[in-house]
Motif scaffolding. Structure first.
Motif, short mmCIF file in Angstrom:
data_model
loop_
_atom_site.label_atom_id
_atom_site.label_comp_id
_atom_site.label_asym_id
_atom_site.label_seq_id
_atom_site.Cartn_x
_atom_site.Cartn_y
_atom_site.Cartn_z
N UNK A 6 0.97 -1.18 -0.24
CA UNK A 6 0.14 -0.33 -0.30
C UNK A 6 1.03 1.31 0.04
N UNK A 7 0.55 2.55 -0.72
CA UNK A 7 0.78 3.56 -0.78
C UNK A 7 0.41 4.51 -0.26
N UNK A 8 1.20 6.07 -0.04
CA UNK A 8 0.42 7.18 0.55
C UNK A 8 0.42 7.53 -0.51
N UNK A 25 -7.14 32.25 1.49
CA UNK A 25 -6.77 31.33 0.45
C UNK A 25 -5.85 30.72 1.30
N UNK A 26 -6.78 29.11 1.14
CA UNK A 26 -5.95 28.57 1.54
C UNK A 26 -4.83 26.89 0.51
N UNK A 27 -3.90 26.21 1.19
CA UNK A 27 -3.46 24.85 0.32
C UNK A 27 -3.99 23.96 1.00
N UNK A 28 -4.13 22.89 0.88
CA UNK A 28 -5.09 21.59 1.51
C UNK A 28 -3.46 20.68 1.37
N UNK A 29 -3.63 20.00 1.24
CA UNK A 29 -3.25 18.17 1.85
C UNK A 29 -4.33 17.53 1.23
N UNK A 30 -4.39 16.93 0.34
CA UNK A 30 -4.96 15.23 -0.31
C UNK A 30 -4.04 14.60 -0.35
N UNK A 31 -4.54 13.60 0.41
CA UNK A 31 -4.31 12.09 0.96
C UNK A 31 -4.77 10.93 -0.07
N UNK A 32 -3.96 9.92 0.08
CA UNK A 32 -4.88 8.71 -1.13
C UNK A 32 -4.33 7.90 -0.17
N UNK A 33 -4.52 6.87 -0.14
CA UNK A 33 -4.36 5.04 0.68
C UNK A 33 -4.99 3.82 -0.30
N UNK A 34 -4.01 3.59 -1.34
CA UNK A 34 -3.95 2.65 -1.35
C UNK A 34 -3.14 1.60 -2.09
N UNK A 35 -2.92 0.59 -3.03
CA UNK A 35 -2.85 0.29 -4.05
C UNK A 35 -3.21 0.33 -5.51
N UNK A 36 -2.62 -0.50 -6.19
CA UNK A 36 -2.68 -0.15 -7.83
C UNK A 36 -4.16 -0.53 -7.98
#
Ligand SMILES: [Fe+2]
Length: 212
Positions: A6-8, A25-36
């Protein structure tokens, strides 16, 4: 032990945050957790196209909202519409959600202790009220990481100066639910740089003394 497959993945998206009559005004982190093959998105902020590109042809299992502030949820309905993925939010933040999306409710409630599994990796929902009443963190022991939303940042707690926030409550959440995680746990935040539980824990009393 073989590491989990699994990768982030990480995106930074830009937009605005509005509450109490102000807009920033803001910058946000979007995270994706998963595999292929399958993936969760944590916080669909600002740019559904960019997030959909990062998902690619993987199955999107859900769009997890760490809380209901509009900068963290503004792209969630558009991303849900194009992927069919459900939107997950703690019910105590529906009051914030409705300010931005009055005509489209979240699909599933998140509750403390819920476990979401992606590619064999567990994400445990940890209810951490304070920044907002329904704020949650996602703890992934196998990845030695916690996704902290706006509850804990490098250098201190999330903001508690606006409506629906409470400084004593966020301190209680951080002390009882986050600083009790293993010190090597990487903290992936909602804005800005990552940190580690062990780097933040020594500063709790400073934060309490300064009051933010
Ligand atoms: Fe927030």
């Amino acid at each position: 032990m073989t590491p989990p497959p699994v990768r982030v993945d990480h995106l930074v998206t830009s937009g605005t945050f509005s509450l109490d009559g102000g807009t920033w005004e803001v910058d946000n982190n979007v995270w994706l957790v998963g595999d292929d093959h399958e993936v969760y998105v944590i916080d669909a902020a600002h740019d559904a196209d960019a997030i959909a590109d990062a998902v690619g042809d993987r199955r999107l299992l859900g769009i997890i909202c760490t809380h209901g502030h509009d900068d963290h949820i503004d792209a969630a309905p558009a991303l849900a519409e194009r992927t069919g993925a459900p939107i997950l939010l703690h019910p105590e933040d529906e009051v914030l959600w409705r300010m931005r999306h009055p005509d489209r409710a979240p699909d599933k409630p998140l509750a403390d202790g819920d476990v979401l599994t992606v590619a064999g990796t567990r994400l445990r929902v940890v209810h951490t009220p304070g920044h907002s009443p329904g704020a949650v963190c996602l703890y992934a022991p196998a990845l030695t990481t916690v996704f902290s939303g706006d509850t804990l940042f490098q250098g201190g707690p999330g903001a508690t100066g606006r409506s629906y926030s409470s400084f004593p409550t966020i301190i209680e959440s951080i002390r009882e639910r986050l600083l009790t995680l293993p010190p090597e746990t990487v903290v992936r935040t909602g804005h800005g740089d990552s940190t580690a539980i062990g780097d933040e824990a020594p500063h709790l009393e400073e934060w309490i003394a300064r009051g933010h």
